[in-house]
Write an enzyme that holds these catalytic residues in place. Sequence first.
Site, PDB file in Angstrom:
ATOM      1  N   ASP A 335       0.858  -1.171   0.000  1.00 30.95           N
ATOM      2  CA  ASP A 335       0.000   0.000   0.000  1.00 30.95           C
ATOM      3  C   ASP A 335       0.900   1.227   0.000  1.00 30.95           C
ATOM      4  O   ASP A 335       1.823   1.321   0.821  1.00 30.95           O
ATOM      5  CB  ASP A 335      -0.900  -0.006   1.241  1.00 30.95           C
ATOM      6  CG  ASP A 335      -1.776   1.225   1.311  1.00 30.95           C
ATOM      7  OD1 ASP A 335      -2.591   1.423   0.403  1.00 30.95           O
ATOM      8  OD2 ASP A 335      -1.619   1.997   2.274  1.00 30.95           O
ATOM      9  N   THR A 337       0.479   4.567   0.693  1.00 34.53           N
ATOM     10  CA  THR A 337       0.451   5.472   1.831  1.00 34.53           C
ATOM     11  C   THR A 337       0.873   4.731   3.095  1.00 34.53           C
ATOM     12  O   THR A 337       0.304   3.710   3.457  1.00 34.53           O
ATOM     13  CB  THR A 337      -0.958   6.057   2.023  1.00 34.53           C
ATOM     14  OG1 THR A 337      -1.372   6.651   0.803  1.00 34.53           O
ATOM     15  CG2 THR A 337      -0.969   7.089   3.131  1.00 34.53           C
ATOM     16  N   ASP A 603      -1.317  -0.139   6.480  1.00 34.50           N
ATOM     17  CA  ASP A 603      -1.487   0.413   7.823  1.00 34.50           C
ATOM     18  C   ASP A 603      -2.872   1.007   8.045  1.00 34.50           C
ATOM     19  O   ASP A 603      -3.194   1.421   9.145  1.00 34.50           O
ATOM     20  CB  ASP A 603      -0.428   1.487   8.104  1.00 34.50           C
ATOM     21  CG  ASP A 603      -0.534   2.675   7.160  1.00 34.50           C
ATOM     22  OD1 ASP A 603      -1.328   2.596   6.179  1.00 34.50           O
ATOM     23  OD2 ASP A 603       0.163   3.683   7.376  1.00 34.50           O
TER      24      ASP A 603
END
Length: 847
Positions: A335, A337, A603
């Site tokens: 991911d 970000t 996250d």
Amino acid sequence: MTQRALDSSGEQTPGPSRPTMIDAGAELDPVHPMEPPPPRRPDGLSTAEVAERVARGEVNDVPVRSSRSVTEIVRANVFTRFNLIIGVLWVIMLFVAPIQDSLFGFVIVANTGIGIIQEWRAKKTLDSLAVIGEAKPTVRRDGVAAEISTSEIVLGDLVELGPGDKVVVDGTVSEADSLEIDESLLTGEADPVSKRAGDPVMSGSFVVAGGGAFTATKVGREAYAAQLAEEASRFTLVHSELRSGISTILKYVTWMMVPTAIGLIISQLVVKDNNFKESVARTVGGIVPMIPEGLVLLTSVAFAIGVVRLGRKQCLVQELPAIEGLARVDVVCLDKTGTLTEGGMDVTEVRPLNGSDEAYVTQVLRTFGSSDPRPNASLQAIIDAYPAGGGDTLPAGGGDVLPADGDDALPAADGDAESWTVTDAMPFSSARKYSGAAFTEADGTDSVWLLGAPDVLLSEGDATLTEIEQLNEQGLRVLLLARAEGELDAPGAAAGAAPTALVVLEQRLRPDAGDTLAYFADQNVATKVISGDNAVSVGAVAGKLGLAGAENTLDARRLPTDPDEMATAMEENAVFGRVTPQQKRDMVAALQSRGHTVAMTGDGVNDVLALKDADIGVSMGSGSEATRAVAQIVLLNNSFATLPSVVAEGRRVIGNITRVATLFLTKTVYSVLLAILVVCFQVEYPFLPRHLTLLSTLTIGVPAFFLALAPNKERAQPHFVRRVMRYAIPSGVIAAAATFATYLVARHHYSGEGALEAETSAATLTLFLVSMWVLAIIARPYTWWRVGLVAAMGLGFLIVLVVPWLQDFFALKLVGAPMPWTAVGIAVAAAALLEFTWRWVGRRFGM
């Protein structure tokens, strides 16, 4: 802030609500039927009330262990099937033979002690790391919100919720501001559930949008998902090819050992009619080496040490075999970000559209920032650039377009932030791709604003999209501020919204991300960047970090829904944008359907479903509690650069255990074959336990310990059992044949008193030399310490042969010159055959 749909009493106005999974929970848990909602306590419990509840035991005291207790560690290491077998044989030997024939028992005691100590040390590290990674829910007491330990929550506590927060106990919603909860971890349903005041929430679910608070109605063991919370933070031993392979090997060894041992006992006690005590000693000497008891211990020690090593690097391994699993991964889904980029962003530019006034846009952004008490990273960047109540503000990144001076501003935006009020708010949702807020401006005008993805808020073909595309190609993130008509929560609020300004953001790249991507590329691990952001923008960021294939981007809205076609698209492209949480899950499944072993990092709450389904889930320590709960590996230092260490540790464990397993199983094979040959030829078993204890220590025990902990960068290969047995079976057969041939030659060479001892010494010499050659092959490629290790083991055996008291202790004495040199010659021939066989197996099946 005035919260949406709340009346003056703080309660939400009634409205239709979809059925929630708590209804199913009532069926699953009939012991605890649904209770009426508790009275509203906006300030939470008082200190005195908390003390009363603690005294009554109404506290969330579910025992959550991060590892096995000391008692369980001792029990697991002591009470094993093979310790039982060896323990019985040891006791027998203590009664019928000298102490040197019982040395194998002391080795087991030492090995068991090492196992207990290593796991206890690992437990201490794991427990301390578990405390670091423990969730700290926010609880409101006496009107003050504070973070406390999950175990300190009491019945009736008011627990606050925000995006990413996990519901840690069962309760009833007391406050809700566009609160959406994902209950997929309990029900498997991916769609978030909208919650209003009075709705129940269950532990194990987590917030995906909005905020609010709930009153705890069930704590401790009464909570529906208390067992889920315990399992989520326990360091469990899940499926591991290494462990299951070793278990399979031990099962077959047991089957072979029982009939062989019975035949050996009959042969030595009945057929040969030897001295009873010596017959028992030689029978035990034939049974003990069949058991690869050290292999299980060494595997556990290797895993435990690996976890401790990673723990020192602030990497929390929640499931021990996860380090093995990541070493087998051939696709890593990242991911963007929080993984490739740091959490923070900076506003670099604001571009008014359609003649919008810069000062007015500034005031809108400033007020928008105050609309969400729990802003995401994008909104936080706007808050930093345009703080509430602030005057003239430069974008944090030094943008090209600056807010206008107060003197030039429109009357409605005269820098008077207090004259603007937020009347409604809609937090950002990954499903919508935008957030919203409604204002009453200084002149009394009502306005509704949306802030989010331009390609979602703008109609297809809008000229502004071309401008945005150019910014995205530079790796910049662009949000569109648009003025909407109608109510904020209307189904088509985004349709027809008037574009007002572009907010250009720059994400902070992680300085170590580029090196980590290069490491995976060098290890032939494919990297897929999966993000909810614009695909071109994500590709630009990946390109800056040197990701191979970063130019191959795909908008997930054009991703085929057919699993096979999706798998093809996944293999052909490296960067994916506008990916929904459910698509992330589908993408992982599509890759797995092609035989890939997939790791997923993330996250945010939108990563949870994919993390849960991936072969290995990796979460950042600063990520949401929900992601940390389902991930097998948590990077507590939030450093993506720690992943290569995890891969390296897993490869070290797998590669080294595969090597040493060949040593252990070669001994098992030649021990079984020697016993069978002894039974078939009706001769005395050539070895006493002391001889095989010496051989096992020098050719297996000591070198295996060092080899198991050595560096090893070999890529993990599947089919552990098959690969080990390809080498162990021919090696064991050659060793047994050479040893028994020497023994038969010696029986014809020696006669009279002491003949059996001389025959045993010659056979022991051959077996040692052949076993040393197996060790020398396994120790490749050679380094100075590997050569030194093999040489030291050879020197140890030489010392035993030349030191008189060691000769007597181990009953080893070479008699004459012809037979010992014959034993050496047979060993050399066996070594040449071993070399040929290993090379042939390597060419035929691959290493």
